[in-house]
Design a protein around this motif. Structure first.
Motif, short mmCIF file in Angstrom:
data_model
loop_
_atom_site.label_atom_id
_atom_site.label_comp_id
_atom_site.label_asym_id
_atom_site.label_seq_id
_atom_site.Cartn_x
_atom_site.Cartn_y
_atom_site.Cartn_z
N MET A 236 51.60 21.51 43.86
CA MET A 236 50.40 21.26 43.07
C MET A 236 50.59 21.82 41.66
N PHE A 237 50.18 21.06 40.65
CA PHE A 237 50.26 21.53 39.28
C PHE A 237 49.37 20.66 38.40
N GLN A 238 49.16 21.10 37.16
CA GLN A 238 48.44 20.32 36.17
C GLN A 238 49.41 19.87 35.08
N PRO A 257 51.85 10.51 44.72
CA PRO A 257 51.02 11.67 44.42
C PRO A 257 49.53 11.34 44.43
N THR A 258 48.73 12.39 44.56
CA THR A 258 47.29 12.31 44.36
C THR A 258 46.97 12.90 42.99
N LEU A 259 46.25 12.16 42.16
CA LEU A 259 45.92 12.61 40.82
C LEU A 259 44.41 12.76 40.69
N LEU A 260 43.98 13.87 40.09
CA LEU A 260 42.56 14.12 39.84
C LEU A 260 42.38 14.47 38.37
N ALA A 269 45.29 16.93 37.52
CA ALA A 269 45.83 17.80 38.57
C ALA A 269 46.56 16.93 39.58
N LEU A 270 47.81 17.28 39.86
CA LEU A 270 48.63 16.51 40.79
C LEU A 270 48.84 17.27 42.09
#
Length: 304
Positions: A236-238, A257-260, A269-270
């Protein structure tokens, strides 16, 4: 047709594993991670499955291929080297062969090598012509020699193979090698590798026709999930949105990936599942490419 399926109908699955030795504890741990637990018999030869109707037979490793071929057990966890050696021996004696599907399990890695004295220069297989080779794997060695067109005398030993040249029993040896420390201690060096080996799950090619079919499917799904996640981590990282593509190129072993969107900024945020080892150099490369707040979390279970 698989000989395993030729026996009597059963409503429980039987798995043969090594009673003691280097594959015993890892095999139990792997099966336990699939949600299995057992009640062990007093003689410590049988484990009755409690969470699922999956029982364990605790036996010598070189008995496992025969138990599979004869239908006594449904699956076996055994070294690929043992499976192939016993298969070669059964073929020579005209006994039923294991009609097997094999899954590598990622532990118990080793190789079957021909080793020669450290002072001897290896010039190729022809160097073995007319020699004496000590081994605990005569079937595999004979197959390899036949393939090379070499005739040699095989000295069959059940143990302490590496000391045979010093005792004058053989000129060379053919034995399992992992670290190579035993060879070095006996002034030997590897010359050629006949095969690489690891622990495998061996079982029938043809699905079971009774209730064992559903049990086997359940077990294999869980096993595949455990093996897939063995080296997997949740990362997890930004990062800036326009830098995401470059960062993902540094994670070729990652799933989608999931991206927010991060509120009030152009950053995202990944969250991404990676199936390779997340080393310090990999993390540092991510940071240099624009990742911030990198976290690596273990993944205990996953159900797709």
């Amino acid at each position: 047709m698989s000989p395993v399926n030729g026996g009597a109908t059963r409503d429980r699955l039987r798995i043969a594993i090594q009673k003691s030795g280097r594959l015993s504890e890892p095999a139990r741990a792997l099966l336990a991670s699939c949600g299995l637990s057992w009640r062990e018999s007093r003689d410590k030869l049988f484990c009755y499955g409690e969470t699922l109707p999956v029982d364990l037979l605790l036996v010598r490793d070189d008995d496992i291929p025969g138990l599979l071929a004869d239908g006594v057990c449904d699956y076996g966890i055994v070294g690929r080297n043992v499976l192939d050696e016993v298969g070669a021996d059964r073929a020579l004696r005209g006994l039923p062969q294991v009609s097997k599907a094999v899954r590598g399990l990622g532990f118990g890695g080793c190789r079957l090598d021909i080793a020669i004295p450290e002072s001897t220069e290896w010039t190729g297989p022809a160097q073995l012509q007319g020699s004496r080779i000590a081994t605990s794997y005569p079937g595999l060695l004979q197959q390899w020699l036949d393939g090379q067109g070499v005739q040699a005398t095989i000295v069959n030993l059940s143990g302490s193979v590496e000391i045979a040249p010093r005792l004058g029993q053989a000129d060379f040896i053919c034995d399992l090698v992992s670290s190579g420390a035993t060879l070095t201690a006996n002034q030997l060096k590897p010359a050629v590798t006949l095969m690489t080996s690891e622990a495998v799950l061996a079982g029938p090619i043809t699905p079971f026709a009774d209730v064992r079919g559903e049990l086997a499917s359940l077990l294999l799904r869980r096993l595949d999930g455990v093996l897939r996640l063995r080296d997997s981590r949740l990362v997890m990282f930004q990062a800036r949105r326009d830098g995401v593509d470059a960062l993902l190129k540094l994670l070729p072993d990652a799933e989608a990936p999931t991206l927010l969107q991060v509120d009030g900024s152009d950053r995202v945020a990944l969250q991404v599942l990676c199936h390779g080892e997340m080393t310090w150099p990999r993390l540092e490369a991510l940071k240099q490419a624009g990742a911030a707040g990198v976290m690596v979390l273990p993944v205990e279970r996953m159900l797709a």
